[in-house]
Design a protein around this motif. Structure first.
Motif, PDB file in Angstrom:
ATOM      1  N   UNK A  42       0.956  -1.283  -0.066  1.00 45.85           N
ATOM      2  CA  UNK A  42       0.035  -0.021   0.015  1.00 45.85           C
ATOM      3  C   UNK A  42       0.827   1.228   0.080  1.00 45.85           C
ATOM      4  N   UNK A  43       0.508   2.091  -0.872  1.00 42.15           N
ATOM      5  CA  UNK A  43       1.351   3.639  -1.045  1.00 42.15           C
ATOM      6  C   UNK A  43       0.128   4.419  -0.405  1.00 42.15           C
ATOM      7  N   UNK A  44       0.669   5.495   0.321  1.00 41.19           N
ATOM      8  CA  UNK A  44      -0.105   6.596   0.618  1.00 41.19           C
ATOM      9  C   UNK A  44       0.452   7.991   0.304  1.00 41.19           C
ATOM     10  N   UNK A  45      -0.181   8.430  -0.654  1.00 39.20           N
ATOM     11  CA  UNK A  45       0.375   9.713  -1.530  1.00 39.20           C
ATOM     12  C   UNK A  45      -0.306  11.075  -0.989  1.00 39.20           C
ATOM     13  N   UNK A  46       0.238  11.937  -0.403  1.00 38.27           N
ATOM     14  CA  UNK A  46      -0.544  13.091   0.031  1.00 38.27           C
ATOM     15  C   UNK A  46      -1.083  13.926  -1.355  1.00 38.27           C
ATOM     16  N   UNK A  47      -2.464  14.230  -1.037  1.00 39.28           N
ATOM     17  CA  UNK A  47      -2.916  14.851  -2.424  1.00 39.28           C
ATOM     18  C   UNK A  47      -2.205  16.170  -2.747  1.00 39.28           C
ATOM     19  N   UNK A  48      -1.871  16.867  -1.545  1.00 37.79           N
ATOM     20  CA  UNK A  48      -1.343  18.187  -1.740  1.00 37.79           C
ATOM     21  C   UNK A  48       0.003  18.063  -2.486  1.00 37.79           C
ATOM     22  N   UNK A  49       0.874  17.111  -2.263  1.00 34.44           N
ATOM     23  CA  UNK A  49       2.090  16.803  -2.925  1.00 34.44           C
ATOM     24  C   UNK A  49       1.907  16.498  -4.260  1.00 34.44           C
ATOM     25  N   UNK A  73      -9.596   7.437  -1.662  1.00 36.90           N
ATOM     26  CA  UNK A  73      -9.286   8.793  -0.539  1.00 36.90           C
ATOM     27  C   UNK A  73      -9.203   8.363   0.668  1.00 36.90           C
ATOM     28  N   UNK A  74      -8.526   9.005   1.584  1.00 37.63           N
ATOM     29  CA  UNK A  74      -8.111   9.076   2.960  1.00 37.63           C
ATOM     30  C   UNK A  74      -8.056  10.441   3.520  1.00 37.63           C
ATOM     31  N   UNK A  75      -8.741  10.905   4.425  1.00 41.45           N
ATOM     32  CA  UNK A  75      -8.849  12.123   4.795  1.00 41.45           C
ATOM     33  C   UNK A  75      -7.502  12.187   5.777  1.00 41.45           C
ATOM     34  N   UNK A  76      -6.775  11.431   6.336  1.00 41.60           N
ATOM     35  CA  UNK A  76      -5.669  11.400   7.132  1.00 41.60           C
ATOM     36  C   UNK A  76      -5.803  10.704   8.325  1.00 41.60           C
ATOM     37  N   UNK A  77      -4.550  10.309   8.655  1.00 42.40           N
ATOM     38  CA  UNK A  77      -4.606   9.429  10.043  1.00 42.40           C
ATOM     39  C   UNK A  77      -3.118   9.500  10.460  1.00 42.40           C
ATOM     40  N   UNK A  82      -1.878  14.372   6.218  1.00 41.15           N
ATOM     41  CA  UNK A  82      -2.738  15.253   5.240  1.00 41.15           C
ATOM     42  C   UNK A  82      -3.693  14.229   4.456  1.00 41.15           C
ATOM     43  N   UNK A  83      -4.435  14.693   3.692  1.00 42.58           N
ATOM     44  CA  UNK A  83      -5.384  13.831   2.957  1.00 42.58           C
ATOM     45  C   UNK A  83      -4.622  13.146   1.699  1.00 42.58           C
ATOM     46  N   UNK A  84      -5.024  12.012   1.530  1.00 40.65           N
ATOM     47  CA  UNK A  84      -4.129  11.407   0.715  1.00 40.65           C
ATOM     48  C   UNK A  84      -4.764  10.157  -0.026  1.00 40.65           C
ATOM     49  N   UNK A  85      -4.196   9.676  -0.918  1.00 44.23           N
ATOM     50  CA  UNK A  85      -4.776   8.642  -1.961  1.00 44.23           C
ATOM     51  C   UNK A  85      -4.095   7.215  -1.231  1.00 44.23           C
ATOM     52  N   UNK A  86      -4.792   6.175  -1.043  1.00 40.70           N
ATOM     53  CA  UNK A  86      -4.246   4.965  -0.662  1.00 40.70           C
ATOM     54  C   UNK A  86      -4.139   4.277  -2.130  1.00 40.70           C
ATOM     55  N   UNK A  87      -2.999   3.754  -2.408  1.00 39.15           N
ATOM     56  CA  UNK A  87      -3.080   2.776  -3.638  1.00 39.15           C
ATOM     57  C   UNK A  87      -2.832   1.389  -3.126  1.00 39.15           C
TER      58      UNK A  87
END
Length: 101
Positions: A42-49, A73-77, A82-87
């Motif tokens: 699993x990758x967690x890439x911040x949307x802002x980045x 989408x994940x709102x952050x944890x 930061x809000x990010x995408x889980x791949x």
């Protein structure tokens, strides 16, 4: 991951996660089922980045075998606030179901 962050040892839908803290935020996070079988990377890439043009190149893989991929989408944890995408790359046919339990 629960040794580093305030998270349970097994996260339903993601399993038991292992990550090298130096690879945060993207990972890879290696996801194991209850029997200790590697089931997903699993990758967690911040949307802002991503919006600012950051590339996450040459990310590691837990296994070269990939049967299915989910992106959501994940709102952050804790760990990736930061809000990010889980791949999520699932490595075999039953992986997603084993991690859901």
């Amino acid at each position: 991951m629960s040794d580093v962050l305030p998270l349970p040892e097994f996260l339903p839908g993601m399993g038991t996660l292992f990550v090298n803290p130096q690879t945060l935020p993207a990972g890879p996070f290696l996801a194991y089922d209850h029997d200790g079988k590697l089931s997903a990377t699993i990758y967690m890439t911040p949307l802002e980045d991503l919006q600012n043009g950051t590339s996450f190149d040459n990310l590691g893989l837990g296994s070269e075998a990939v049967k299915t991929v989910d992106i959501y989408y994940n709102a952050g944890h804790p760990g990736v606030e930061k809000p990010h995408a889980h791949i999520a790359l699932f490595h075999d046919d039953g992986a997603k179901e084993r991690l859901a339990e």
